[in-house]
Design a protein around this motif. Structure first.
Motif, mmCIF file in Angstrom:
data_model
loop_
_atom_site.group_PDB
_atom_site.id
_atom_site.type_symbol
_atom_site.label_atom_id
_atom_site.label_comp_id
_atom_site.label_asym_id
_atom_site.label_seq_id
_atom_site.Cartn_x
_atom_site.Cartn_y
_atom_site.Cartn_z
ATOM 1 N N GLY A 150 0.796 -1.227 0.000
ATOM 2 C CA GLY A 150 0.000 0.000 0.000
ATOM 3 C C GLY A 150 0.822 1.267 0.000
ATOM 4 N N MET A 151 2.077 1.184 0.459
ATOM 5 C CA MET A 151 2.904 2.385 0.517
ATOM 6 C C MET A 151 3.643 2.657 -0.794
ATOM 7 S SD MET A 151 5.815 0.776 3.048
ATOM 8 C CE MET A 151 6.793 2.239 3.287
ATOM 9 N N SER A 152 3.394 1.832 -1.816
ATOM 10 C CA SER A 152 4.183 1.944 -3.043
ATOM 11 C C SER A 152 3.609 2.926 -4.060
ATOM 12 C CB SER A 152 4.338 0.564 -3.690
ATOM 13 O OG SER A 152 3.079 0.042 -4.036
ATOM 14 N N THR A 153 2.361 3.368 -3.868
ATOM 15 C CA THR A 153 1.760 4.348 -4.786
ATOM 16 C C THR A 153 1.056 5.423 -3.966
ATOM 17 O OG1 THR A 153 -0.361 3.168 -4.947
ATOM 18 C CG2 THR A 153 1.355 2.561 -6.535
ATOM 19 N N THR A 154 0.800 6.547 -4.591
ATOM 20 C CA THR A 154 0.123 7.636 -3.868
ATOM 21 C C THR A 154 -1.322 7.293 -3.542
ATOM 22 O OG1 THR A 154 -0.472 8.677 -5.981
ATOM 23 C CG2 THR A 154 1.559 9.425 -4.914
ATOM 24 N N ILE A 186 12.125 -2.324 -4.524
ATOM 25 C CA ILE A 186 13.457 -2.775 -4.108
ATOM 26 C C ILE A 186 13.442 -3.174 -2.630
ATOM 27 C CG2 ILE A 186 15.871 -2.090 -3.814
ATOM 28 C CD1 ILE A 186 15.464 -0.171 -6.193
ATOM 29 N N ALA A 187 12.779 -2.361 -1.800
ATOM 30 C CA ALA A 187 12.670 -2.694 -0.374
ATOM 31 C C ALA A 187 11.889 -3.990 -0.180
ATOM 32 C CB ALA A 187 11.997 -1.553 0.378
ATOM 33 N N ILE A 192 9.948 -9.224 1.703
ATOM 34 C CA ILE A 192 9.198 -10.445 1.397
ATOM 35 C C ILE A 192 9.903 -11.703 1.926
ATOM 36 C CG2 ILE A 192 8.312 -11.920 -0.446
ATOM 37 C CD1 ILE A 192 6.596 -9.477 0.041
ATOM 38 N N PRO A 193 11.222 -11.860 1.742
ATOM 39 C CA PRO A 193 11.882 -13.034 2.339
ATOM 40 C C PRO A 193 11.706 -13.109 3.853
ATOM 41 C CG PRO A 193 13.305 -12.060 0.685
ATOM 42 C CD PRO A 193 12.153 -11.115 0.870
ATOM 43 N N TYR A 194 11.727 -11.959 4.517
ATOM 44 C CA TYR A 194 11.505 -11.949 5.968
ATOM 45 C C TYR A 194 10.090 -12.443 6.285
ATOM 46 C CZ TYR A 194 10.839 -10.192 10.728
ATOM 47 O OH TYR A 194 10.554 -10.098 12.072
ATOM 48 N N SER A 590 15.719 4.152 4.346
ATOM 49 C CA SER A 590 16.572 5.339 4.522
ATOM 50 C C SER A 590 17.756 5.281 3.570
ATOM 51 C CB SER A 590 17.060 5.421 5.972
ATOM 52 O OG SER A 590 15.980 5.564 6.865
ATOM 53 N N ALA A 591 18.388 4.115 3.484
ATOM 54 C CA ALA A 591 19.537 3.965 2.582
ATOM 55 C C ALA A 591 19.124 4.172 1.129
ATOM 56 C CB ALA A 591 20.159 2.578 2.766
ATOM 57 N N LEU A 592 17.959 3.633 0.751
ATOM 58 C CA LEU A 592 17.491 3.782 -0.633
ATOM 59 C C LEU A 592 17.179 5.242 -0.960
ATOM 60 C CD1 LEU A 592 15.149 0.653 -0.979
ATOM 61 C CD2 LEU A 592 17.326 1.039 -2.152
#
Length: 599
Positions: A150-154, A186-187, A192-194, A590-592
């Protein structure tokens, strides 16, 4: 702030039920603000803050969504989708979980998070009921995947829209719908593996009782004219049977019309076998009669287990000679025979059916009134665990109501004005409430059964979390924290400034609300960017991402509360499984952002 910390500690320690801690929190706020009212307020204003959550639109929304979900369950509207996902789980449970995670992540990119979870909960619960994987192992990872998607688009969540709107009002250039999607994708490769491999291992197992400990019923599967068994070779249809079905007296050659096959299995397995092979577990005429009366009277069809007592007239009779269907209009779907005393042997009628004995458990289907008459008239003892059978005649209607509620909240009502097509987007509270009313009016959910859809623990927890959120906001605690943050960040490098803003907003959103975090965090980020000469966009995105990292506490987001009762979760489960992911996502995002914007 002290009350918030005390509530969190009480939840995390788990010594008292969440609803008790929630009620104590509400009482402390009400009494505390009466004797020490907020500046400019009256003593009685504290009562409105403490108890206002019980009438808040967020609570009404969650209750309405629970009712919508109940409608999908009792009508079996999602059974086709559940069977598809179930087949993947049967092939490999880990592959099934990964499929569910990817489905949840992708759907929530375009549809509001809460309706997506409402759609998925009944499907996951159905899969868990088949013993394929515990619902506690699936629901929280899937819900977290929904929040991340849900956080991937406005347009993914209302929080995103709020942050983007506030930023635009402050003078920032408007964000595109997919402007920051690559960062989240990318995040997601890290998250997803976690969710797939780590989080399920950190959650308790609330699996259903294994089949070997559940009652196994013997019955006769009837070959009807429309059955897939009619005229078929047994070997060709055996592969369509669900797991847990055993054939006795294996048939040979071509199966004939009206042939009866002796099978055994759990209640769920027998129903699935009858559905897959289009056979009947009882005479067709009595099944049709029950369905006809159910439709005419608006009564649910119930399947219940009954124990045969010593004074029952059924003892030593076979089903064919018992006259149960003629006398009471109910259908016996199967007989469970418990372990007998050593040396005691089963006896059979001329038809090959078992003679009913004292202590046998009958699986009986019918209307509630007829079932009670049968139990009283023939000396049977009803056992707990009666189950309403899905009202499949209303499945399409219930599915349409749910899709309508989602569409009006996500896409809007079709509307044309002077400028052309201009859909009216309804708040999720209105669309969910309208959908719940439609479920009642159409009979998809019975009004007197609505209590089964709602959880008292969740309702009290929501009310307490809303009260805490208002106190944090109206007392000035959130604003004070924001001011302290902005003063301390002036001496940090840009990368740490960005991380600190995201962490601050994440903590705020997990204890107050997404709206509070967005309202306070966005102006602070914009102000800090101007003071330090940094581009405002990455700092505002840090706020947006932080507002969505709401999976460390159940009170952080609506869908967290929706899964609480179904997954049997406690407050500590969210903390144990969610906090590591929050820390991981704050670091990765933050890194991204630093790399993406070259800070």
């Amino acid at each position: 702030m002290a009350v918030t910390i005390a509530m969190f500690v009480g939840f995390a320690r788990g010594r008292f039920p969440e609803e008790i801690i929630s009620l104590i929190t509400i009482a402390v706020i009400g009494v505390g603000l009466y004797f020490a009212p907020l500046e400019g307020g009256k003593p009685t204003d504290g009562l409105a803050i403490a108890f206002g959550g019980f009438g808040h639109s967020a609570l009404i929304t969650i209750c309405a969504l629970m009712i919508l979900g109940r409608g999908l369950v009792v009508t079996g509207a999602l059974e086709p989708f559940a069977r598809v996902l179930e087949s993947v789980f049967r092939y490999n449970s880990q592959l099934g979980l990964l499929t569910a995670l990817m489905l949840a992540f992708s759907m929530s990119m375009f549809v509001n998070d809460t309706p997506v979870m409402v759609l998925l909960i009944p499907i996951i619960v159905a899969i868990a009921a088949k013993g394929l994987m515990a619902s506690s192992k699936i629901l929280m990872p899937v819900n977290t995947a929904v929040l991340l998607g849900g956080m991937s688009t406005t347009i993914g969540t209302s929080t995103n829209i709020l942050v983007v709107t506030i930023a635009a009002d402050l003078g920032m250039k408007a964000f595109g719908v997919f402007q920051f999607t690559p960062i989240i994708l990318i995040a997601g490769l890290v998250a997803i593996p976690y969710l797939w491999l780590v989080m399920p291992r950190m959650l308790r197992d609330n699996s259903v009782v294994p089949d070997k400990q559940r009652r196994i019923f013997h019955t006769r599967l009837r070959v009807g004219a429309s059955s897939l068994l009619s005229g078929a070779d047994f070997a060709s249809v055996k592969g369509r049977l669900p797991e847990g079905i055993t054939f006795h007296d294996m048939p040979e050659g071509t199966l004939q019309l009206d042939q009866r096959l002796h099978i055994s299995g759990t209640h769920e397995a027998l129903e699935e076998a009858a559905r897959a092979l289009k056979g009947e577990l009882a005479p067709t005429w009595v099944i049709d009669r029950i369905r006809r009366i159910s439709k005419a009277q608006g009564e649910d069809i119930v399947a219940v287990e009954m124990t045969v007592t010593s004074d029952s007239r059924l003892v030593s009779r076979a089903l064919a000679s018992s006259g149960i269907a003629d006398l009471y209009g109910v259908a016996v779907l199967g007989i469970h025979r418990p372990a007998r005393v050593l040396g005691e042997r089963d006896t059979y009628a001329a038809t090959g059916d078992l003679h009913i004995l004292e202590g046998d458990v009958l699986l009986v289907m019918g209307i509630e009134e007829d079932l009670n008459s049968f139990a009283e008239g023939d000396g049977l003892l009803r056992l707990e665990g009666a189950r309403e059978l899905p009202r499949r005649s209303k499945a399409v209607l219930a599915g349409s109501i749910m899709l309508g509620a989602i569409a009006t909240a996500s896409l809007g009502l079709p509307w044309f004005d002077a400028n052309g097509y201009a859909p009216i987007k309804l708040p999720i509270a209105i669309s969910a409430l309208a959908g719940a009313i439609a479920m009642f009016v159409t009979g998809c959910v019975k009004f007197d059964r609505v209590g089964r859809a709602l959880s008292a623990k969740v309702i009290v927890l929501i009310a307490a979390s809303l009260a805490i959120g208002r106190v944090i906001d109206e007392s000035g605690a959130a604003e004070w924290l924001g001011q302290a943050l902005s003063l301390g960040l002036a001496y940090l490098p840009p990368a740490l400034v960005l991380s600190a803003i995201m962490l601050f907003v994440t903590v705020l959103t997990n204890f107050a609300s997404n709206a509070t975090a967005a309202t306070i965090g966005t102006p602070i980020a914009f102000s800090i960017a101007n003071q330090l000469g940094l581009p405002p966009e990455p700092l505002v995105l840090a706020v947006l991402f932080g507002c969505n990292l709401s999976f460390a506490t159940p009170i952080a987001y609506q869908s967290n509360l929706l899964i609480m009762s179904e997954g049997g979760y406690e407050f500590s489960d969210y903390v144990r499984a969610g906090v590591p992911l929050v820390a991981l996502m704050v670091t990765v995002l933050s890194a991204l952002l630093v790399l993406w914007y070259g800070l």
